[in-house]
Design a protein around this motif. Structure first.
Motif, short mmCIF file in Angstrom:
data_model
loop_
_atom_site.label_atom_id
_atom_site.label_comp_id
_atom_site.label_asym_id
_atom_site.label_seq_id
_atom_site.Cartn_x
_atom_site.Cartn_y
_atom_site.Cartn_z
N CYS A 241 10.63 1.64 11.45
CA CYS A 241 10.56 2.48 12.64
C CYS A 241 10.19 3.90 12.21
CB CYS A 241 11.91 2.50 13.37
SG CYS A 241 12.38 0.92 14.08
N THR A 242 9.13 4.44 12.78
CA THR A 242 8.62 5.73 12.35
C THR A 242 8.29 6.60 13.55
OG1 THR A 242 6.26 5.15 12.38
CG2 THR A 242 7.53 4.46 10.45
N PHE A 243 7.78 7.80 13.27
CA PHE A 243 7.31 8.68 14.34
C PHE A 243 5.97 8.20 14.90
CE2 PHE A 243 10.27 11.61 12.32
CZ PHE A 243 10.88 12.18 13.42
N GLN A 244 5.21 7.45 14.10
CA GLN A 244 3.90 6.99 14.54
C GLN A 244 3.96 5.68 15.33
OE1 GLN A 244 4.23 8.64 11.65
NE2 GLN A 244 3.00 10.34 12.40
N GLY A 245 4.90 4.81 14.94
CA GLY A 245 4.95 3.52 15.60
C GLY A 245 5.90 2.57 14.90
N ILE A 246 5.80 1.30 15.28
CA ILE A 246 6.65 0.24 14.74
C ILE A 246 5.79 -0.68 13.90
CG2 ILE A 246 8.19 -1.67 15.33
CD1 ILE A 246 8.47 -0.15 18.12
N GLN A 247 6.25 -0.96 12.68
CA GLN A 247 5.51 -1.82 11.78
C GLN A 247 6.36 -3.02 11.41
OE1 GLN A 247 3.95 0.34 8.41
NE2 GLN A 247 3.86 2.23 9.60
N ILE A 248 5.73 -4.19 11.37
CA ILE A 248 6.40 -5.42 10.93
C ILE A 248 5.64 -5.96 9.72
CG2 ILE A 248 7.12 -7.74 11.58
CD1 ILE A 248 7.21 -6.84 14.48
N HIS A 249 6.37 -6.17 8.61
CA HIS A 249 5.79 -6.65 7.37
C HIS A 249 6.45 -7.95 6.95
CE1 HIS A 249 3.89 -2.65 6.28
NE2 HIS A 249 4.81 -2.27 7.13
N THR A 250 5.76 -8.75 6.15
CA THR A 250 6.40 -9.88 5.50
C THR A 250 7.36 -9.35 4.45
OG1 THR A 250 4.58 -10.05 3.92
CG2 THR A 250 4.45 -11.42 5.90
N ALA A 251 8.47 -10.04 4.23
CA ALA A 251 9.49 -9.53 3.31
C ALA A 251 9.08 -9.68 1.86
CB ALA A 251 10.80 -10.25 3.57
N LEU A 252 8.36 -10.77 1.52
CA LEU A 252 8.08 -11.04 0.12
C LEU A 252 6.98 -10.16 -0.45
CD1 LEU A 252 8.40 -14.93 0.07
CD2 LEU A 252 10.08 -13.23 -0.64
N ASP A 253 5.86 -10.04 0.26
CA ASP A 253 4.73 -9.27 -0.29
C ASP A 253 4.42 -8.01 0.52
OD1 ASP A 253 3.73 -10.43 1.98
OD2 ASP A 253 2.18 -11.60 0.98
N GLN A 254 5.25 -7.69 1.51
CA GLN A 254 5.11 -6.49 2.33
C GLN A 254 3.73 -6.43 3.02
OE1 GLN A 254 6.62 -5.72 -1.09
NE2 GLN A 254 8.28 -6.60 0.13
N ARG A 255 3.19 -7.57 3.37
CA ARG A 255 1.91 -7.61 4.09
C ARG A 255 2.17 -7.25 5.55
NH1 ARG A 255 -0.24 -12.07 6.62
NH2 ARG A 255 1.32 -13.33 5.53
N GLN A 256 1.38 -6.31 6.07
CA GLN A 256 1.61 -5.84 7.44
C GLN A 256 1.08 -6.85 8.44
OE1 GLN A 256 1.29 -1.57 8.55
NE2 GLN A 256 -0.28 -2.24 9.97
N LEU A 257 1.96 -7.24 9.38
CA LEU A 257 1.60 -8.20 10.42
C LEU A 257 1.34 -7.51 11.75
CD1 LEU A 257 4.29 -10.95 9.69
CD2 LEU A 257 1.93 -10.85 8.85
N LEU A 258 1.97 -6.35 11.95
CA LEU A 258 1.82 -5.66 13.23
C LEU A 258 2.03 -4.17 13.04
CD1 LEU A 258 1.77 -5.75 16.49
CD2 LEU A 258 4.26 -5.65 16.29
N HIS B 258 2.43 -1.21 15.92
CA HIS B 258 2.42 -0.86 17.34
C HIS B 258 2.53 0.65 17.46
CE1 HIS B 258 3.12 -1.41 21.66
NE2 HIS B 258 4.03 -0.45 21.54
N PRO B 259 1.45 1.34 17.80
CA PRO B 259 1.49 2.81 17.87
C PRO B 259 2.29 3.28 19.07
CG PRO B 259 -0.63 2.00 18.63
CD PRO B 259 0.11 0.80 18.13
#
Length: 336
Positions: free
Chosen positions: A59-76, A78-79
């Motif tokens: 959770c950030t000032f720019q938006g919400i990010q969802i990553h895979t836990a193992l390789d931290q690959r970004q899935l989403l 949301h700005p």
């Protein structure tokens, strides 16, 4: 926990420290701000488990990010769309939890809660809940109910019916933020900026207990399936509670640090504390022994005291970091 390992995440400014603990040792990785598509502070970083699959949510000032836990690959990503009429107000996201096995709920500074639903290997926005008029502080889920709290101390209870969420209960606030929530049986417990703990019956819609628990802001609370609850505050105290008896039964003082978070570890009676410290800190515990250390940005050494019931630990800051977060793991004999 996931596949026999336990995952921990700690955020500080624009960095996210990831630690994976296994029987054979630990693995640590740091995600930098630029990797997260921004150099601004990260408000919250949290692991969310959906039907056995682990995801990392930022959770950030720019938006919400969802990553895979193992390789931290970004899935989403949301700005956060800025309201043109409120250009002087900075938006942010805060409060995350997994919902119903295939959804993630995230709170916004506008008072809305966004629901993301897993769609194959990615996520898409599924619903938006509107009921709060102040920034969201925390979000928790239990069975088919969602619990949300805000900066004014208001707690809302949402019930999942069909394919949508219905607001069923409202516990009005008194002006002090409800910074953290936990749920046990028919109770939802809120920790407040005023230092109060309030226990509500979310079925009956009534307040069961109000406790002047801490002298300063409560940063985190957690509860075991058996009803043992822990709370940490900016007053440097850790309190242990029994929700079945509605009683307090132990306190621990940790001076010279800010207690930022706390969790009971899964399938054990161990406790992890998140600390924000500035210098090397001597920490003494009675009736609590330190587990092998897995610290983010620190090293931890322990020295046995002449008192067989206590142990003294020294937390040394990372040489390149003046203010850092660390995780301390405690094995408690007080939760039986």
């Amino acid at each position: 926990s996931n596949n026999g390992s336990t995952h921990y995440v700690v955020s500080s400014k624009g960095l996210v420290n990831l630690v994976v603990g296994k029987a054979g040792g630990t693995m640590q990785r740091t995600m930098e701000g630029k990797m997260c598509s921004h150099a601004r502070p990260i408000i919250q970083a949290k692991y969310v488990s959906l039907s056995g699959t682990l995801y990392l949510v930022l959770c950030t000032f720019q938006g919400i990010q969802i990553h895979t836990a193992l390789d931290q690959r970004q899935l989403l990503f949301h700005p956060l769309n800025i309201d043109p009429a409120k250009q002087d107000e900075e938006m942010f996201s805060q409060g995350v939890c997994g919902v119903m096995g295939d959804m993630i709920a995230a709170g916004l500074s506008t008072g809305r809660i966004i629901i993301f639903k897993r769609d194959g290997g990615t996520f898409a926005k599924h619903d938006t809940l509107q009921g709060h008029s102040n920034p969201i502080c925390d979000v928790k889920h239990s069975q088919k109910k969602l619990f949300t709290s805000d900066d004014n101390g208001c707690i809302l209870v949402w019930h999942y019916k069909g394919d949508s969420w219905e607001l069923t209960k409202t516990f009005e606030g008194a002006g002090s933020p409800c910074s953290t929530l936990c749920v046990y049986k028919e109770f939802v417990i809120g920790g407040f900026g005023s230092g109060h703990l309030r226990v509500f019956d979310h079925g009956e819609g009534s307040m069961v207990a109000e406790i002047t628990a801490h002298a300063r802001w409560i940063n985190a609370i957690d509860v075991t399936p058996g009803g043992k609850m822990i709370s940490v505050s900016e007053d440097t105290l850790v309190h242990l509670w029994d929700l079945n008896k509605m009683t307090h039964y132990h306190s621990i003082s940790i001076p010279n640090v800010q207690l930022c978070g706390v969790n009971f570890l899964p399938v054990s009676s161990n406790i992890v504390l998140q600390l924000l410290s500035v210098h090397s800190l001597p920490v003494r515990r009675r009736r609590i022994s330190l587990l092998p250390a897995m610290t983010c940005g620190t090293s931890l050494s322990s020295e046995r005291n002449t008192d067989t019931n206590s142990r003294t630990a020294l937390l040394d800051p990372h040489p390149s970091v003046q203010r850092h977060f660390s995780l301390v793991y405690l094995r408690s004999t007080l939760l039986v």
